[in-house]
Design an enzyme around this catalytic site. Structure first.
Site, PDB file in Angstrom:
ATOM      1  N   CYS A  14      44.266  43.581  40.210  1.00  0.00           N
ATOM      2  CA  CYS A  14      43.580  42.288  40.304  1.00  0.00           C
ATOM      3  C   CYS A  14      43.567  41.587  38.945  1.00  0.00           C
ATOM      4  O   CYS A  14      43.907  40.406  38.834  1.00  0.00           O
ATOM      5  CB  CYS A  14      42.148  42.477  40.802  1.00  0.00           C
ATOM      6  N   GLU A  18      36.243  34.890  38.671  1.00  0.00           N
ATOM      7  CA  GLU A  18      36.492  35.515  37.383  1.00  0.00           C
ATOM      8  C   GLU A  18      36.747  34.449  36.315  1.00  0.00           C
ATOM      9  O   GLU A  18      37.724  33.710  36.375  1.00  0.00           O
ATOM     10  CB  GLU A  18      37.681  36.463  37.472  1.00  0.00           C
ATOM     11  N   ARG A  76      42.854  53.539  36.985  1.00  0.00           N
ATOM     12  CA  ARG A  76      42.156  54.787  37.307  1.00  0.00           C
ATOM     13  C   ARG A  76      42.917  55.572  38.355  1.00  0.00           C
ATOM     14  O   ARG A  76      42.907  56.816  38.365  1.00  0.00           O
ATOM     15  CB  ARG A  76      40.740  54.477  37.800  1.00  0.00           C
ATOM     16  N   HIS A  80      37.000  37.542  43.236  1.00  0.00           N
ATOM     17  CA  HIS A  80      36.781  38.825  43.899  1.00  0.00           C
ATOM     18  C   HIS A  80      35.828  38.646  45.073  1.00  0.00           C
ATOM     19  O   HIS A  80      34.802  37.963  44.950  1.00  0.00           O
ATOM     20  CB  HIS A  80      36.189  39.852  42.926  1.00  0.00           C
TER      21      HIS A  80
END
Length: 206
Positions: A141, A78, A88, A159
């Site tokens: 994350c 990332e 979510r 990831h």
């Protein structure tokens, strides 16, 4: 050189987390680098506190944080993290923040302290499926990545695919890419070894 490597515990309905499995399988030393490893809670409140305590305890020269992304088949370092929690689904503590800043008055985004492009190129050159990412999602994350990228120690969040034992489909793990209809599935035994080899390659080249 001393490197701290973290992964995550299982969360939601799953009893397996690929990032935690990889971290648990890493050796204590790689190419002359000493590794300390730890498993972070999938918790907006506790993950940052745990990470800061680990950094204070180990005082590493570099920090690698692993998380899983169910919608991705490649290893994705990332390049940045954003200052927003937007869940979510609830975390393991039942918290579900919506459009909340991680650090008040903090930068909208932070770049990785280790070169995500270089690490991605290194992995790809070694034959691993790897792509640089500029979207760590908005679940725990990204929360950890943002906090890690604000530390004085150089850090990178990576990831890994959300592999499951026997090739099963993850019940969760799609929080980085919630728009994808179906996550990538993997054979855990073989892919776990490959993911460990990939992380060891990253460590050896820091």
């Amino acid at each position: 050189m001393h490197i701290l490597v973290t992964g995550f515990e299982p969360f939601g309905t799953d009893d397996f987390n690929a990032s935690g499995a990889v971290v648990s399988a890493l050796p204590a030393n790689v190419a002359g680098r000493r590794l300390s490893t730890a498993i972070l809670p999938v918790s907006f409140d506790r993950s940052g506190e745990t990470l800061c305590a680990l950094l204070a305890e180990h005082r590493p020269d570099a920090l690698i944080c692993l998380g899983e992304a169910g919608g991705r088949a490649a290893i994705t370092p990332e390049a940045m993290a954003v200052n927003e929690d937007h869940a979510r689904i609830p975390d393991n503590d039942g918290a579900q923040p919506r459009a909340e800043t991680i650090i008040s008055n903090g930068p909208l985004s932070l770049p990785s302290g280790l070169d995500a492009q270089r690490i991605t190129a290194l992995l790809a050159a070694a034959g691993f499926a790897a792509q640089v990412s500029e979207d760590a999602g908005s679940f725990v994350c990204n929360h950890v990545a943002y906090l890690a990228y604000g530390q004085p120690v150089p850090a990178l969040f990576i990831h890994v695919p959300a592999l499951r034992p026997d090739g099963g489909e993850p019940g969760v793990g799609r929080e980085t890419d919630p728009r994808l209809a179906s996550p990538a599935t993997h054979d855990a035994k073989g892919d776990l070894q490959q993911l460990c080899a990939a992380v060891e390659l990253v460590v050896a080249n820091l």
